[in-house]
Design a protein around this motif. Structure first.
Motif: not given
Length: 390
Positions: A14-17, A103-106, A195-199
Protein backbone atom coordinates in the motif's frame (compact mmCIF):
# COMPACT_ATOMS: atom_id res chain seq x y z
CA UNK A 1 20.15 8.41 0.09
CA UNK A 2 20.40 4.62 -0.16
CA UNK A 3 18.16 2.10 1.59
CA UNK A 4 18.96 -1.53 2.39
CA UNK A 5 15.60 -3.18 3.22
CA UNK A 6 16.09 -6.20 5.47
CA UNK A 7 12.64 -7.76 5.46
CA UNK A 8 10.48 -9.05 2.64
CA UNK A 9 7.51 -6.92 1.63
CA UNK A 10 3.97 -8.13 2.17
CA UNK A 11 2.11 -9.62 -0.76
CA UNK A 12 -0.28 -6.67 -0.91
CA UNK A 13 1.57 -3.34 -0.82
CA UNK A 14 0.00 0.00 0.00
CA UNK A 15 1.01 3.59 -0.63
CA UNK A 16 0.70 5.95 2.38
CA UNK A 17 -1.61 8.96 2.15
CA UNK A 18 0.87 11.62 3.20
CA UNK A 19 2.38 13.51 0.27
CA UNK A 20 3.92 16.78 -0.89
CA UNK A 21 6.51 16.85 1.91
CA UNK A 22 9.31 19.42 1.84
CA UNK A 23 7.75 21.10 -1.19
CA UNK A 24 8.12 17.95 -3.32
CA UNK A 25 5.22 17.67 -5.74
CA UNK A 26 6.38 14.99 -8.21
CA UNK A 27 8.00 11.67 -7.31
CA UNK A 28 9.19 9.73 -10.36
CA UNK A 29 10.35 6.13 -9.85
CA UNK A 30 12.92 4.48 -12.12
CA UNK A 31 12.89 0.70 -11.51
CA UNK A 32 16.19 -0.83 -12.60
CA UNK A 33 17.97 -4.11 -13.08
CA UNK A 34 21.29 -4.15 -14.94
CA UNK A 35 20.80 -0.66 -16.36
CA UNK A 36 24.30 0.56 -15.48
CA UNK A 37 24.97 1.61 -19.07
CA UNK A 38 21.84 3.80 -19.22
CA UNK A 39 21.30 5.20 -15.74
CA UNK A 40 23.56 8.24 -16.01
CA UNK A 41 22.12 9.39 -19.34
CA UNK A 42 18.58 8.86 -18.06
CA UNK A 43 19.05 10.76 -14.82
CA UNK A 44 20.89 13.60 -16.52
CA UNK A 45 18.18 13.97 -19.17
CA UNK A 46 15.38 13.98 -16.60
CA UNK A 47 17.11 16.56 -14.41
CA UNK A 48 17.77 18.87 -17.35
CA UNK A 49 14.15 18.53 -18.43
CA UNK A 50 12.52 19.07 -15.01
CA UNK A 51 14.81 21.82 -13.73
CA UNK A 52 13.33 24.25 -16.25
CA UNK A 53 9.84 24.26 -14.77
CA UNK A 54 9.80 21.96 -11.70
CA UNK A 55 12.99 22.95 -9.92
CA UNK A 56 12.80 22.13 -6.21
CA UNK A 57 9.44 20.42 -6.62
CA UNK A 58 10.42 16.96 -7.80
CA UNK A 59 12.47 13.91 -6.84
CA UNK A 60 13.80 10.94 -8.78
CA UNK A 61 13.80 7.57 -7.02
CA UNK A 62 15.88 4.73 -8.44
CA UNK A 63 14.76 1.34 -7.11
CA UNK A 64 17.31 -1.27 -8.07
CA UNK A 65 16.94 -5.03 -7.57
CA UNK A 66 20.56 -5.51 -6.47
CA UNK A 67 21.86 -5.51 -10.05
CA UNK A 68 25.01 -7.58 -10.71
CA UNK A 69 26.31 -4.67 -12.83
CA UNK A 70 26.04 -2.41 -9.74
CA UNK A 71 23.41 -0.08 -11.20
CA UNK A 72 22.51 0.92 -7.65
CA UNK A 73 26.09 1.97 -6.91
CA UNK A 74 26.31 4.04 -10.10
CA UNK A 75 23.01 5.72 -9.25
CA UNK A 76 24.16 6.41 -5.70
CA UNK A 77 27.31 8.07 -7.06
CA UNK A 78 25.11 10.31 -9.21
CA UNK A 79 23.15 11.43 -6.12
CA UNK A 80 26.25 13.37 -5.02
CA UNK A 81 25.80 15.57 -8.10
CA UNK A 82 22.00 15.48 -8.16
CA UNK A 83 20.44 15.94 -4.69
CA UNK A 84 17.03 15.33 -6.30
CA UNK A 85 18.02 11.67 -6.73
CA UNK A 86 17.31 9.01 -4.10
CA UNK A 87 18.34 5.38 -4.41
CA UNK A 88 16.81 2.21 -2.97
CA UNK A 89 18.72 -1.04 -3.27
CA UNK A 90 16.35 -3.99 -2.86
CA UNK A 91 18.29 -7.01 -1.69
CA UNK A 92 15.26 -9.17 -0.96
CA UNK A 93 12.85 -8.55 -3.82
CA UNK A 94 12.59 -8.86 -7.59
CA UNK A 95 10.19 -7.56 -10.19
CA UNK A 96 9.43 -4.24 -11.84
CA UNK A 97 5.93 -3.80 -10.43
CA UNK A 98 6.83 -4.33 -6.79
CA UNK A 99 9.90 -2.13 -7.27
CA UNK A 100 7.64 0.69 -8.41
CA UNK A 101 5.38 0.35 -5.38
CA UNK A 102 8.45 0.22 -3.10
CA UNK A 103 9.54 3.54 -4.57
CA UNK A 104 6.08 5.05 -4.12
CA UNK A 105 6.11 4.01 -0.47
CA UNK A 106 9.16 6.21 0.05
CA UNK A 107 7.90 9.00 -2.24
CA UNK A 108 7.07 12.45 -0.90
CA UNK A 109 5.10 13.92 -3.79
CA UNK A 110 1.40 14.03 -4.65
CA UNK A 111 2.05 12.97 -8.24
CA UNK A 112 3.58 9.48 -8.35
CA UNK A 113 5.09 8.23 -11.58
CA UNK A 114 7.13 5.52 -13.26
CA UNK A 115 9.39 5.59 -16.30
CA UNK A 116 11.79 2.97 -17.66
CA UNK A 117 15.47 3.70 -17.14
CA UNK A 118 16.51 2.33 -20.55
CA UNK A 119 15.61 5.48 -22.56
CA UNK A 120 12.85 3.67 -24.46
CA UNK A 121 10.34 6.08 -22.92
CA UNK A 122 11.09 9.59 -24.26
CA UNK A 123 11.53 11.79 -21.16
CA UNK A 124 10.10 14.83 -23.00
CA UNK A 125 6.64 13.20 -22.90
CA UNK A 126 6.76 13.58 -19.11
CA UNK A 127 5.91 17.29 -19.46
CA UNK A 128 2.71 16.45 -21.36
CA UNK A 129 1.74 13.94 -18.67
CA UNK A 130 2.37 16.55 -15.97
CA UNK A 131 0.17 19.02 -17.85
CA UNK A 132 -2.69 16.50 -17.79
CA UNK A 133 -2.21 15.96 -14.05
CA UNK A 134 -2.29 19.70 -13.41
CA UNK A 135 -5.56 19.87 -15.33
CA UNK A 136 -7.04 17.43 -12.79
CA UNK A 137 -6.41 13.92 -14.17
CA UNK A 138 -6.14 11.10 -11.62
CA UNK A 139 -4.07 9.02 -14.04
CA UNK A 140 -2.06 10.19 -17.07
CA UNK A 141 -0.71 7.43 -19.31
CA UNK A 142 1.83 7.59 -22.13
CA UNK A 143 0.28 5.49 -24.90
CA UNK A 144 1.70 4.05 -28.10
CA UNK A 145 -1.82 3.85 -29.52
CA UNK A 146 -2.89 7.50 -29.24
CA UNK A 147 -2.39 10.26 -31.81
CA UNK A 148 1.33 10.85 -32.23
CA UNK A 149 2.19 7.45 -30.76
CA UNK A 150 3.72 4.33 -32.19
CA UNK A 151 6.68 1.97 -32.07
CA UNK A 152 9.97 2.51 -33.84
CA UNK A 153 11.35 -0.78 -35.18
CA UNK A 154 9.19 -3.56 -33.79
CA UNK A 155 8.89 -6.77 -35.75
CA UNK A 156 5.51 -7.92 -37.02
CA UNK A 157 5.51 -10.74 -34.43
CA UNK A 158 6.05 -8.34 -31.55
CA UNK A 159 3.35 -6.00 -32.83
CA UNK A 160 0.89 -8.90 -33.07
CA UNK A 161 1.80 -10.11 -29.56
CA UNK A 162 1.23 -6.63 -28.14
CA UNK A 163 -2.16 -6.23 -29.82
CA UNK A 164 -3.09 -9.82 -28.97
CA UNK A 165 -2.32 -9.17 -25.30
CA UNK A 166 -4.62 -6.14 -25.39
CA UNK A 167 -7.46 -8.10 -27.04
CA UNK A 168 -7.05 -10.89 -24.47
CA UNK A 169 -7.27 -8.31 -21.73
CA UNK A 170 -10.51 -6.96 -23.18
CA UNK A 171 -12.02 -10.44 -23.07
CA UNK A 172 -10.98 -11.18 -19.48
CA UNK A 173 -11.16 -7.74 -17.87
CA UNK A 174 -13.20 -5.46 -20.16
CA UNK A 175 -14.17 -2.88 -17.52
CA UNK A 176 -10.48 -2.13 -16.83
CA UNK A 177 -8.70 -2.76 -20.15
CA UNK A 178 -11.47 -0.93 -22.00
CA UNK A 179 -10.37 2.31 -20.32
CA UNK A 180 -6.80 2.04 -21.62
CA UNK A 181 -5.60 2.23 -25.20
CA UNK A 182 -2.19 0.89 -24.09
CA UNK A 183 -2.65 -1.30 -20.98
CA UNK A 184 0.95 -2.58 -21.28
CA UNK A 185 2.39 0.92 -20.86
CA UNK A 186 5.06 1.32 -18.20
CA UNK A 187 5.16 5.12 -18.39
CA UNK A 188 2.50 7.03 -16.44
CA UNK A 189 1.67 9.35 -13.54
CA UNK A 190 -1.00 8.77 -10.91
CA UNK A 191 -2.37 11.04 -8.20
CA UNK A 192 -1.37 9.78 -4.76
CA UNK A 193 -4.87 10.12 -3.31
CA UNK A 194 -6.17 7.84 -6.10
CA UNK A 195 -4.17 4.85 -4.82
CA UNK A 196 -3.38 5.74 -1.20
CA UNK A 197 -4.16 2.81 1.12
CA UNK A 198 -5.39 0.67 -1.80
CA UNK A 199 -3.94 -2.87 -1.52
CA UNK A 200 -1.82 -3.37 -4.65
CA UNK A 201 -0.67 -6.86 -5.57
CA UNK A 202 0.63 -6.80 -9.16
CA UNK A 203 2.04 -9.80 -11.00
CA UNK A 204 4.98 -9.44 -13.32
CA UNK A 205 6.31 -6.37 -15.06
CA UNK A 206 3.21 -4.27 -15.73
CA UNK A 207 1.60 -2.29 -12.91
CA UNK A 208 -0.70 0.03 -14.87
CA UNK A 209 -3.55 -2.50 -14.98
CA UNK A 210 -3.37 -2.97 -11.21
CA UNK A 211 -3.47 0.79 -10.60
CA UNK A 212 -6.42 1.24 -12.98
CA UNK A 213 -8.35 -1.69 -11.53
CA UNK A 214 -7.86 -0.98 -7.83
CA UNK A 215 -7.32 2.77 -7.79
CA UNK A 216 -9.94 5.47 -7.47
CA UNK A 217 -9.52 6.66 -11.07
CA UNK A 218 -12.24 9.09 -12.14
CA UNK A 219 -10.32 11.04 -14.81
CA UNK A 220 -7.95 9.09 -17.04
CA UNK A 221 -5.90 10.98 -19.64
CA UNK A 222 -3.64 9.57 -22.35
CA UNK A 223 -0.75 11.14 -24.26
CA UNK A 224 0.75 9.64 -27.42
CA UNK A 225 4.44 8.71 -27.57
CA UNK A 226 6.76 6.72 -29.83
CA UNK A 227 8.41 3.77 -28.10
CA UNK A 228 12.16 3.90 -28.75
CA UNK A 229 14.62 1.08 -29.33
CA UNK A 230 17.26 0.39 -26.69
CA UNK A 231 20.54 2.27 -27.05
CA UNK A 232 22.41 -0.20 -24.85
CA UNK A 233 21.78 -3.15 -22.54
CA UNK A 234 19.52 -6.13 -23.14
CA UNK A 235 15.73 -6.21 -23.42
CA UNK A 236 13.92 -7.93 -20.57
CA UNK A 237 10.80 -8.77 -22.61
CA UNK A 238 10.44 -12.56 -22.75
CA UNK A 239 7.61 -15.08 -23.01
CA UNK A 240 7.55 -15.11 -19.21
CA UNK A 241 6.25 -11.52 -19.18
CA UNK A 242 3.29 -12.50 -21.37
CA UNK A 243 2.50 -15.46 -19.10
CA UNK A 244 2.66 -13.19 -16.03
CA UNK A 245 0.38 -10.71 -17.81
CA UNK A 246 -2.20 -13.47 -18.29
CA UNK A 247 -1.83 -14.51 -14.64
CA UNK A 248 -2.37 -10.93 -13.55
CA UNK A 249 -5.51 -10.57 -15.65
CA UNK A 250 -6.97 -13.77 -14.19
CA UNK A 251 -6.03 -12.77 -10.65
CA UNK A 252 -7.73 -9.39 -11.04
CA UNK A 253 -10.78 -11.01 -12.66
CA UNK A 254 -11.21 -13.33 -9.68
CA UNK A 255 -10.59 -10.51 -7.22
CA UNK A 256 -13.08 -8.12 -8.79
CA UNK A 257 -15.59 -10.93 -9.24
CA UNK A 258 -15.32 -11.82 -5.55
CA UNK A 259 -16.43 -8.28 -4.69
CA UNK A 260 -19.40 -8.71 -7.02
CA UNK A 261 -20.24 -12.03 -5.35
CA UNK A 262 -20.13 -10.29 -1.97
CA UNK A 263 -22.41 -7.59 -3.37
CA UNK A 264 -24.80 -10.28 -4.60
CA UNK A 265 -24.73 -12.06 -1.24
CA UNK A 266 -25.69 -8.80 0.47
CA UNK A 267 -28.31 -8.34 -2.20
CA UNK A 268 -29.87 -11.67 -1.20
CA UNK A 269 -30.36 -10.39 2.34
CA UNK A 270 -31.97 -7.33 0.79
CA UNK A 271 -34.24 -9.58 -1.26
CA UNK A 272 -35.31 -11.33 1.96
CA UNK A 273 -36.09 -7.99 3.58
CA UNK A 274 -37.86 -6.75 0.44
CA UNK A 275 -39.95 -9.90 0.05
CA UNK A 276 -40.91 -10.04 3.73
CA UNK A 277 -42.04 -6.41 3.84
CA UNK A 278 -43.85 -6.75 0.52
CA UNK A 279 -45.70 -9.79 1.86
CA UNK A 280 -46.71 -8.01 5.05
CA UNK A 281 -47.92 -4.91 3.23
CA UNK A 282 -49.76 -6.51 0.30
CA UNK A 283 -51.40 -9.60 1.81
CA UNK A 284 -55.17 -9.00 2.05
CA UNK A 285 -55.23 -10.40 5.59
CA UNK A 286 -52.42 -8.03 6.68
CA UNK A 287 -51.65 -4.62 5.16
CA UNK A 288 -53.65 -4.96 1.93
CA UNK A 289 -51.88 -1.93 0.44
CA UNK A 290 -51.43 -1.28 -3.32
CA UNK A 291 -48.49 -3.06 -4.93
CA UNK A 292 -46.47 -0.01 -6.01
CA UNK A 293 -46.76 1.78 -2.66
CA UNK A 294 -45.80 -1.38 -0.82
CA UNK A 295 -42.86 -1.90 -3.15
CA UNK A 296 -41.48 1.57 -2.40
CA UNK A 297 -41.57 0.97 1.36
CA UNK A 298 -40.08 -2.52 1.06
CA UNK A 299 -37.36 -1.30 -1.27
CA UNK A 300 -36.26 1.53 1.03
CA UNK A 301 -35.88 -0.82 3.97
CA UNK A 302 -33.95 -3.24 1.74
CA UNK A 303 -31.71 -0.37 0.58
CA UNK A 304 -30.85 0.53 4.18
CA UNK A 305 -30.08 -3.12 4.92
CA UNK A 306 -27.87 -3.43 1.83
CA UNK A 307 -25.99 -0.22 2.53
CA UNK A 308 -25.10 -1.32 6.05
CA UNK A 309 -23.67 -4.69 4.96
CA UNK A 310 -21.94 -3.39 1.84
CA UNK A 311 -20.31 -0.59 3.80
CA UNK A 312 -19.11 -2.96 6.51
CA UNK A 313 -18.16 -5.89 4.30
CA UNK A 314 -18.18 -5.62 0.49
CA UNK A 315 -16.43 -2.26 0.24
CA UNK A 316 -14.73 -2.09 3.62
CA UNK A 317 -11.27 -1.74 2.02
CA UNK A 318 -12.45 1.42 0.25
CA UNK A 319 -13.82 3.03 3.41
CA UNK A 320 -10.79 2.76 5.69
CA UNK A 321 -10.39 6.07 7.50
CA UNK A 322 -13.64 7.31 5.94
CA UNK A 323 -16.10 6.54 8.72
CA UNK A 324 -17.06 9.91 10.16
CA UNK A 325 -20.84 10.58 10.26
CA UNK A 326 -20.60 13.03 7.35
CA UNK A 327 -18.62 10.60 5.18
CA UNK A 328 -21.00 7.70 5.88
CA UNK A 329 -23.93 10.02 5.16
CA UNK A 330 -22.44 10.96 1.79
CA UNK A 331 -22.08 7.30 0.83
CA UNK A 332 -25.60 6.53 2.03
CA UNK A 333 -27.03 9.43 0.01
CA UNK A 334 -25.26 8.33 -3.19
CA UNK A 335 -26.21 4.71 -2.57
CA UNK A 336 -29.85 5.74 -2.17
CA UNK A 337 -29.88 7.83 -5.33
CA UNK A 338 -28.35 5.05 -7.41
CA UNK A 339 -30.62 2.40 -5.93
CA UNK A 340 -33.72 4.54 -6.38
CA UNK A 341 -32.79 5.02 -10.03
CA UNK A 342 -32.54 1.24 -10.16
CA UNK A 343 -35.85 1.05 -8.34
CA UNK A 344 -37.47 3.07 -11.12
CA UNK A 345 -36.31 0.39 -13.55
CA UNK A 346 -37.38 -2.26 -11.04
CA UNK A 347 -40.91 -0.83 -10.73
CA UNK A 348 -41.33 -0.72 -14.49
CA UNK A 349 -40.21 -4.32 -14.82
CA UNK A 350 -42.33 -5.45 -11.87
CA UNK A 351 -45.50 -3.96 -13.30
CA UNK A 352 -44.70 -5.31 -16.76
CA UNK A 353 -44.16 -8.86 -15.48
CA UNK A 354 -47.16 -8.75 -13.11
CA UNK A 355 -49.76 -6.77 -15.09
CA UNK A 356 -48.88 -7.69 -18.67
CA UNK A 357 -47.12 -11.04 -18.43
CA UNK A 358 -49.35 -12.16 -15.50
CA UNK A 359 -46.49 -13.60 -13.47
CA UNK A 360 -46.95 -14.30 -9.77
CA UNK A 361 -46.10 -11.05 -7.95
CA UNK A 362 -43.22 -12.62 -6.02
CA UNK A 363 -41.69 -14.14 -9.17
CA UNK A 364 -42.13 -10.82 -10.96
CA UNK A 365 -40.40 -9.04 -8.09
CA UNK A 366 -37.49 -11.51 -8.07
CA UNK A 367 -36.94 -11.14 -11.82
CA UNK A 368 -36.98 -7.35 -11.57
CA UNK A 369 -34.43 -7.42 -8.74
CA UNK A 370 -32.09 -9.70 -10.68
CA UNK A 371 -32.12 -7.44 -13.73
CA UNK A 372 -31.12 -4.31 -11.82
CA UNK A 373 -28.40 -5.96 -9.69
CA UNK A 374 -25.67 -5.23 -12.26
CA UNK A 375 -26.84 -1.62 -12.50
CA UNK A 376 -26.59 -1.16 -8.75
CA UNK A 377 -23.17 -2.83 -8.42
CA UNK A 378 -21.50 -0.97 -11.25
CA UNK A 379 -22.66 2.53 -10.37
CA UNK A 380 -22.20 2.10 -6.62
CA UNK A 381 -18.66 0.85 -7.16
CA UNK A 382 -17.90 3.84 -9.36
CA UNK A 383 -19.71 6.52 -7.33
CA UNK A 384 -20.69 5.51 -3.81
CA UNK A 385 -17.62 3.75 -2.44
CA UNK A 386 -14.93 6.19 -3.35
CA UNK A 387 -12.87 8.34 -1.02
CA UNK A 388 -15.39 10.90 0.24
CA UNK A 389 -12.95 13.25 1.95
CA UNK A 390 -10.83 14.51 -0.95
Amino acid sequence: MVYFPLQSLATALTVPKLGEADGIFLSLVLPTYNEGENIQAMVTTLVELLENCWSGRYELIVVDDDSPDLTWQKAFNLSETYPQLRVIRRMDGRGLSTAVIRGWQEARGNFLGVIDADLQHPPQVLLALLAEMERGADLAVASRHQSGGGVSQWSLVRRLLSRGAQMLGLLILPEVIGRLSDPMSGFFLVRRQAIADCPLSPVGYKILIEVTARGRIRWLAEVGYVFQERRSGQSKVTWRQYVEYLQHLCKLRLSLSSRFLQFCAVGLTGVAVDMAILFILTEPSLGDLPLSRSKIIAAQLAILNNFFWNDRWTFQDLTQGQNSPSQVSKRLLKFNLICWAGLGINLGLLNFFFNFSHFNRYLANALAIALVTLWNFWFNLKLSWRVTDV
